[in-house]
Design a protein around this motif. Structure first.
Motif, PDB file in Angstrom:
ATOM      1  N   UNK A 124      40.912  39.868  45.997  1.00 30.48           N
ATOM      2  CA  UNK A 124      40.515  39.503  44.629  1.00 30.48           C
ATOM      3  C   UNK A 124      39.892  40.713  43.946  1.00 30.48           C
ATOM      4  N   UNK A 125      39.019  41.399  44.652  1.00 26.96           N
ATOM      5  CA  UNK A 125      38.355  42.581  44.094  1.00 26.96           C
ATOM      6  C   UNK A 125      39.365  43.663  43.738  1.00 26.96           C
ATOM      7  N   UNK A 126      40.335  43.880  44.624  1.00 28.76           N
ATOM      8  CA  UNK A 126      41.357  44.889  44.359  1.00 28.76           C
ATOM      9  C   UNK A 126      42.120  44.555  43.077  1.00 28.76           C
ATOM     10  N   UNK A 127      42.469  43.277  42.895  1.00 26.02           N
ATOM     11  CA  UNK A 127      43.193  42.860  41.688  1.00 26.02           C
ATOM     12  C   UNK A 127      42.384  43.098  40.423  1.00 26.02           C
ATOM     13  N   UNK A 128      41.112  42.772  40.459  1.00 22.77           N
ATOM     14  CA  UNK A 128      40.247  42.982  39.291  1.00 22.77           C
ATOM     15  C   UNK A 128      40.105  44.466  39.002  1.00 22.77           C
ATOM     16  N   UNK A 129      39.946  45.275  40.044  1.00 21.34           N
ATOM     17  CA  UNK A 129      39.800  46.722  39.844  1.00 21.34           C
ATOM     18  C   UNK A 129      41.075  47.348  39.283  1.00 21.34           C
ATOM     19  N   UNK A 143      39.573  40.565  34.377  1.00 18.14           N
ATOM     20  CA  UNK A 143      39.967  39.417  35.202  1.00 18.14           C
ATOM     21  C   UNK A 143      41.492  39.319  35.289  1.00 18.14           C
ATOM     22  N   UNK A 144      41.997  38.940  36.441  1.00 14.77           N
ATOM     23  CA  UNK A 144      43.440  38.838  36.664  1.00 14.77           C
ATOM     24  C   UNK A 144      43.986  37.554  36.032  1.00 14.77           C
ATOM     25  N   UNK A 145      43.240  36.487  36.162  1.00 13.89           N
ATOM     26  CA  UNK A 145      43.684  35.197  35.643  1.00 13.89           C
ATOM     27  C   UNK A 145      43.472  35.134  34.119  1.00 13.89           C
ATOM     28  N   UNK A 146      44.327  34.369  33.481  1.00 13.84           N
ATOM     29  CA  UNK A 146      44.186  34.146  32.036  1.00 13.84           C
ATOM     30  C   UNK A 146      43.264  32.966  31.774  1.00 13.84           C
ATOM     31  N   UNK A 147      42.978  32.748  30.510  1.00 17.67           N
ATOM     32  CA  UNK A 147      42.145  31.613  30.119  1.00 17.67           C
ATOM     33  C   UNK A 147      43.021  30.373  30.040  1.00 17.67           C
ATOM     34  N   UNK A 148      42.733  29.310  30.780  1.00 14.36           N
ATOM     35  CA  UNK A 148      43.596  28.129  30.786  1.00 14.36           C
ATOM     36  C   UNK A 148      43.666  27.423  29.442  1.00 14.36           C
TER      37      UNK A 148
END
Length: 179
Positions: free
Chosen positions: A161-166, A171-176
């Motif tokens: 998760x940290x790698x994706x954010x970096x 944030x990797x995920x979008x706003x639902x």
């Protein structure tokens, strides 16, 4: 702490390569590990250094220190120099270290208060006993997380998760809600 343990393991590794010449070193280590394997730690080596009312709490410090040493050794054997990249594991070790240090400090202070017969000594004794019991529970929790498969999997997942954010620097995920 970890560097000292790493140096000790290197020396032990050298001794095992020539066990006849280093018989004393190897025998001492075998004895230490056998005691640890049977659940016999170093004992309460602080019993004579604290006020008699605090001997039980001092025993918790000794148990915690034994558990900490064992945990560090196992992590170094498993990860070697790569331990510096295991931040979730090191965080648990750091938290245990902080609690062991704090336990030692409150035992020292309370022992002084009890020995001097200060008015607040009994109250400090109560606080010290509670602190040491609570800290011991936290230490066990943190050190047990280092070998629990579910926790170890969670640490790997959190690392991803940290790698994706970096990588995204966001944030990797979008706003639902699409906002």
């Amino acid at each position: 702490g970890i560097q000292y343990a790493g140096g000790h393991l290197k020396e032990l590794q050298k001794a095992v390569k020539d066990p006849i010449s280093n018989f004393g070193v190897v025998l001492g280590e075998v004895s230490k590990r056998a005691k640890g394997g049977l659940g016999l730690g170093s004992g309460n080596s602080l019993a004579g250094k604290v006020h008699p009312n605090l001997v039980e709490s001092a025993g918790l410090v000794c148990k915690s220190t034994d558990m900490f040493g064992s945990a560090v050794e196992k992590l170094l054997i498993k990860h070697g120099k790569g331990i510096i990249n295991e931040q979730f594991l090191l965080n648990r070790l750091a938290n245990a270290t902080i609690d062991i240090y704090a336990m030692t400090c409150v035992l020292s202070r309370c022992t002084k208060s009890l020995n001097e017969g200060l008015e607040s000594a009994h109250h400090e004794e109560l606080m010290t006993k509670v602190w040491c019991n609570e800290a011991y529970d936290r230490i066990q929790l943190n050190l047990n997380m280092l070998k629990n498969p579910t926790n170890l999997d969670n640490f790997k997942t959190m690392s991803k998760i940290s790698e994706g954010v970096c990588e995204r620097v966001a944030p990797v995920q979008g706003n639902p809600l699409g906002m």
